[in-house]
Design a protein around this motif. Structure first.
Motif, PDB file in Angstrom:
ATOM      1  N   GLN A  36       0.839  -1.196   0.000  1.00  0.00           N
ATOM      2  CA  GLN A  36       0.000   0.000   0.000  1.00  0.00           C
ATOM      3  C   GLN A  36       0.882   1.256   0.000  1.00  0.00           C
ATOM      4  O   GLN A  36       0.592   2.231  -0.700  1.00  0.00           O
ATOM      5  CB  GLN A  36      -0.862  -0.052   1.256  1.00  0.00           C
ATOM      6  N   LYS A 102      -5.011  -1.009  -1.549  1.00  0.00           N
ATOM      7  CA  LYS A 102      -5.296   0.419  -1.399  1.00  0.00           C
ATOM      8  C   LYS A 102      -4.022   1.249  -1.636  1.00  0.00           C
ATOM      9  O   LYS A 102      -2.924   0.700  -1.701  1.00  0.00           O
ATOM     10  CB  LYS A 102      -5.786   0.679   0.018  1.00  0.00           C
ATOM     11  N   SER A 105      -5.210   7.821   0.601  1.00  0.00           N
ATOM     12  CA  SER A 105      -6.375   8.626   0.207  1.00  0.00           C
ATOM     13  C   SER A 105      -5.978   9.997  -0.349  1.00  0.00           C
ATOM     14  O   SER A 105      -6.643  10.529  -1.234  1.00  0.00           O
ATOM     15  CB  SER A 105      -7.278   8.823   1.433  1.00  0.00           C
ATOM     16  N   SER A 201      -9.433   1.574  14.349  1.00  0.00           N
ATOM     17  CA  SER A 201      -8.342   1.138  13.476  1.00  0.00           C
ATOM     18  C   SER A 201      -8.057  -0.351  13.716  1.00  0.00           C
ATOM     19  O   SER A 201      -7.299  -0.710  14.612  1.00  0.00           O
ATOM     20  CB  SER A 201      -7.103   1.991  13.769  1.00  0.00           C
ATOM     21  N   ARG A 203      -6.259  -2.573  12.363  1.00  0.00           N
ATOM     22  CA  ARG A 203      -4.909  -3.121  12.149  1.00  0.00           C
ATOM     23  C   ARG A 203      -3.916  -2.727  13.241  1.00  0.00           C
ATOM     24  O   ARG A 203      -2.837  -3.296  13.320  1.00  0.00           O
ATOM     25  CB  ARG A 203      -4.354  -2.631  10.808  1.00  0.00           C
ATOM     26  N   LYS A 213       4.155  -1.013  13.452  1.00  0.00           N
ATOM     27  CA  LYS A 213       3.930   0.409  13.739  1.00  0.00           C
ATOM     28  C   LYS A 213       4.523   0.681  15.116  1.00  0.00           C
ATOM     29  O   LYS A 213       4.349  -0.123  16.031  1.00  0.00           O
ATOM     30  CB  LYS A 213       2.422   0.698  13.795  1.00  0.00           C
ATOM     31  N   ASN A 217      -2.027   5.745  14.992  1.00  0.00           N
ATOM     32  CA  ASN A 217      -2.496   6.766  14.046  1.00  0.00           C
ATOM     33  C   ASN A 217      -2.713   8.118  14.752  1.00  0.00           C
ATOM     34  O   ASN A 217      -2.293   9.162  14.262  1.00  0.00           O
ATOM     35  CB  ASN A 217      -3.832   6.333  13.414  1.00  0.00           C
TER      36      ASN A 217
HETATM   37  N1  FAQ Z   1      -5.668   6.047   2.797  1.00  0.00           N
HETATM   38  O1  FAQ Z   1      -6.486  -0.223  10.711  1.00  0.00           O
HETATM   39  P1  FAQ Z   1      -5.960   0.953   9.947  1.00  0.00           P
HETATM   40  C1  FAQ Z   1       3.682   9.568   0.759  1.00  0.00           C
HETATM   41  C2  FAQ Z   1      -6.969   1.804   5.372  1.00  0.00           C
HETATM   42  S1  FAQ Z   1       3.540   7.993   1.309  1.00  0.00           S
HETATM   43  C3  FAQ Z   1      -6.059   4.847   2.316  1.00  0.00           C
HETATM   44  O2  FAQ Z   1      -5.635   2.176  10.731  1.00  0.00           O
HETATM   45  P2  FAQ Z   1      -3.145   0.613   9.312  1.00  0.00           P
HETATM   46  C4  FAQ Z   1       4.924   9.989   0.037  1.00  0.00           C
HETATM   47  C5  FAQ Z   1      -5.973   0.769   5.886  1.00  0.00           C
HETATM   48  O3  FAQ Z   1      -5.083   0.392   4.872  1.00  0.00           O
HETATM   49  C6  FAQ Z   1       1.884   7.899   1.973  1.00  0.00           C
HETATM   50  N2  FAQ Z   1      -6.354   3.794   3.117  1.00  0.00           N
HETATM   51  O4  FAQ Z   1      -4.719   0.503   9.034  1.00  0.00           O
HETATM   52  C7  FAQ Z   1       4.589  10.946  -1.047  1.00  0.00           C
HETATM   53  C8  FAQ Z   1      -6.897  -0.338   6.303  1.00  0.00           C
HETATM   54  O5  FAQ Z   1      -7.368  -1.016   5.128  1.00  0.00           O
HETATM   55  P3  FAQ Z   1      -7.083  -2.594   4.838  1.00  0.00           P
HETATM   56  C9  FAQ Z   1       1.552   6.531   2.329  1.00  0.00           C
HETATM   57  C10 FAQ Z   1      -6.214   3.980   4.439  1.00  0.00           C
HETATM   58  O6  FAQ Z   1      -2.460  -0.031   8.178  1.00  0.00           O
HETATM   59  C11 FAQ Z   1       4.403  12.266  -0.777  1.00  0.00           C
HETATM   60  C12 FAQ Z   1      -8.099   0.419   6.842  1.00  0.00           C
HETATM   61  O7  FAQ Z   1      -8.072   1.700   6.241  1.00  0.00           O
HETATM   62  N3  FAQ Z   1       2.191   6.160   3.561  1.00  0.00           N
HETATM   63  O8  FAQ Z   1       2.781  10.273   0.966  1.00  0.00           O
HETATM   64  C13 FAQ Z   1      -5.778   5.187   4.992  1.00  0.00           C
HETATM   65  O9  FAQ Z   1      -2.832   0.136  10.682  1.00  0.00           O
HETATM   66  C14 FAQ Z   1       4.090  13.162  -1.806  1.00  0.00           C
HETATM   67  C15 FAQ Z   1      -8.084   0.529   8.354  1.00  0.00           C
HETATM   68  O10 FAQ Z   1      -7.017   1.367   8.820  1.00  0.00           O
HETATM   69  C16 FAQ Z   1       2.105   4.892   4.031  1.00  0.00           C
HETATM   70  O11 FAQ Z   1       1.500   4.038   3.426  1.00  0.00           O
HETATM   71  C17 FAQ Z   1      -5.492   6.250   4.118  1.00  0.00           C
HETATM   72  N4  FAQ Z   1      -5.100   7.461   4.550  1.00  0.00           N
HETATM   73  O12 FAQ Z   1      -2.844   2.201   9.308  1.00  0.00           O
HETATM   74  C18 FAQ Z   1       4.496  10.485  -2.343  1.00  0.00           C
HETATM   75  C19 FAQ Z   1       2.831   4.629   5.334  1.00  0.00           C
HETATM   76  N5  FAQ Z   1      -5.744   5.057   6.331  1.00  0.00           N
HETATM   77  O13 FAQ Z   1      -5.672  -2.673   4.325  1.00  0.00           O
HETATM   78  C20 FAQ Z   1       4.190  11.386  -3.401  1.00  0.00           C
HETATM   79  C21 FAQ Z   1       2.721   3.203   5.783  1.00  0.00           C
HETATM   80  C22 FAQ Z   1      -6.149   3.810   6.619  1.00  0.00           C
HETATM   81  O14 FAQ Z   1      -7.276  -3.291   6.138  1.00  0.00           O
HETATM   82  C23 FAQ Z   1       4.005  12.727  -3.114  1.00  0.00           C
HETATM   83  N6  FAQ Z   1       1.407   2.860   6.214  1.00  0.00           N
HETATM   84  N7  FAQ Z   1      -6.444   3.164   5.479  1.00  0.00           N
HETATM   85  O15 FAQ Z   1      -8.080  -2.976   3.788  1.00  0.00           O
HETATM   86  C24 FAQ Z   1       0.915   3.086   7.472  1.00  0.00           C
HETATM   87  O16 FAQ Z   1       1.596   3.666   8.318  1.00  0.00           O
HETATM   88  C25 FAQ Z   1      -0.454   2.551   7.793  1.00  0.00           C
HETATM   89  O17 FAQ Z   1      -0.781   1.571   6.840  1.00  0.00           O
HETATM   90  C26 FAQ Z   1      -1.575   3.659   7.836  1.00  0.00           C
HETATM   91  C27 FAQ Z   1      -2.930   2.964   8.124  1.00  0.00           C
HETATM   92  C28 FAQ Z   1      -1.286   4.649   8.939  1.00  0.00           C
HETATM   93  C29 FAQ Z   1      -1.692   4.385   6.505  1.00  0.00           C
END
Ligand code: FAQ
Length: 307
Positions: A36, A102, A105, A201, A203, A213, A217
């Motif tokens: 993701q 995903k 967002s 949340s 996860r 993590k 969040n």
């Molecule tokens: N958007 O139980 P939680 C960047 C989903 S990099 C979409 O809280 P988790 C660089 C979540 O997947 C930005 N979906 O989940 C850049 C779960 O769905 P699932 C990306 C979201 O994983 C800058 C469900 O909701 N960074 O920007 C979102 O513990 C400029 C339940 O949520 C990362 O990916 C959302 N906002 O926490 C590039 C960092 N929030 O899979 C270009 C790594 C939640 O069960 C230009 N990821 N969901 O179906 C993380 O730290 C975590 O995965 C979170 C979500 C914090 C995103």
């Protein structure tokens, strides 16, 4: 027994490496989160790529081009880290195209003016850094090491965005209005990047137990808001939240409620640009088929030469 040893290793802050034994659920959780994250970096190139040909100066164009290329690199490190868990790049891309995986967002919002390049760098990269600095200590070795390199580049991205906003905020009346408008549109979607509230949340429990993590969040969201409010004040822009207020007791800013309907709507594929982003990725992937074929043919030829 194996599970207990695995957990002990995590508790002792030892990294889990690709060939180590790990529970299937840990592996699945990581594949989901890292892929993701990788998809977000790649899809995240689109809103900024939109402005490369319209950058207001050669300097601005060079910086934006370098930044967008960095995002591609981040996607590639992350896909590679994910592949160490036993899934192929092809499968990961297929999951994205099928709508099963995903991506953040935030990239489903349009970039309407040059000031949006400032807002994306300042706020979106700023939020990404807060999350990723924490992930440098994640328990899976390849992900943690990828984050160290990515964070160095993200901090340049955040500064270039802040510079654009600062310049526009001290420019003409129209330029300041454009900067404020970009802040108004990107503030809440940036706050939403941190995901649902901890109480909602699903996860977070396993992610914290397995130290995937390191902060929740809500903790990360608060930290981002605390850092960013002062930055807005310095350049004379106003954060669009009437409830934002310093709280002496907690030592943090209090802030208003997010529009959770909007958040879930965008996460579930119905945001302003979800369809456009995915169609564009599918088209680029199809049109890039010949490049992948050529790379494979070249690799095969090299193998024959060295035999
Ligand atoms: N958007 O139980 P939680 C960047 C989903 S990099 C979409 O809280 P988790 C660089 C979540 O997947 C930005 N979906 O989940 C850049 C779960 O769905 P699932 C990306 C979201 O994983 C800058 C469900 O909701 N960074 O920007 C979102 O513990 C400029 C339940 O949520 C990362 O990916 C959302 N906002 O926490 C590039 C960092 N929030 O899979 C270009 C790594 C939640 O069960 C230009 N990821 N969901 O179906 C993380 O730290 C975590 O995965 C979170 C979500 C914090 C995103």
């Amino acid at each position: 027994m194996k599970e207990e040893l695995f957990q002990q290793k995590i508790d002792k802050e030892q990294k889990i490496e690709p060939k180590d034994w790990m529970p299937q659920d840990y592996r699945k959780h990581l594949i989901r989160q890292i892929s993701q994250h990788a998809h977000s970096e790649i899809i995240g190139m689109q809103p900024e790529g939109n402005w490369i040909t319209r950058a207001p100066s050669l300097r601005a164009k060079m910086i934006l081009l370098a930044k967008v290329q960095d995002e591609a690199g981040h996607g590639l490190y992350l896909y590679s880290a994910c592949e160490t868990l036993g899934i192929s790049r092809q499968e990961l891309v297929q999951q994205l195209h099928d709508g099963k995986a995903k991506y953040s967002s935030i990239f489903n919002y349009p970039t309407l003016s040059w000031a949006d390049m400032g807002a994306v760098g300042w706020l979106v990269d700023g939020a990404a850094i807060v999350n990723q600095v924490s992930l440098q200590r994640t328990s899976y070795g390849p992900y943690a090491r990828g984050m160290v390199k990515i964070c160095k580049e993200e901090s340049f991205h955040q500064r270039q965005g802040y510079e654009i906003m600062a310049e526009m905020a001290k420019g003409t009346k129209e330029q300041k209005e454009m900067a404020q408008d970009a802040l108004n549109r990107f503030w809440w979607p940036s706050i939403m990047m941190f995901g649902p509230q901890d109480s909602n949340s699903p996860r977070t429990g396993n992610a914290m137990k397995w130290k995937i993590k390191r902060q929740t969040n809500d903790e990360l969201r608060q930290s981002f808001i605390d850092k960013t409010v002062g930055q807005a004040e310095i350049i004379g822009l106003t954060i669009p939240d009437s409830e934002l207020k310093w709280n002496e007791k907690t030592g943090h800013y209090d802030f208003g409620e997010m529009d959770w309907d909007e958040f879930w709507n965008v996460v579930n594929g119905n945001g302003p640009c979800n369809h456009q982003r995915l169609v564009h990725h599918q088209k680029a992937h199809t049109e890039g088929e010949w490049v992948r074929e050529a790379a494979k043919a070249y690799a095969k030829k090299q193998e024959l030469v060295t035999q």
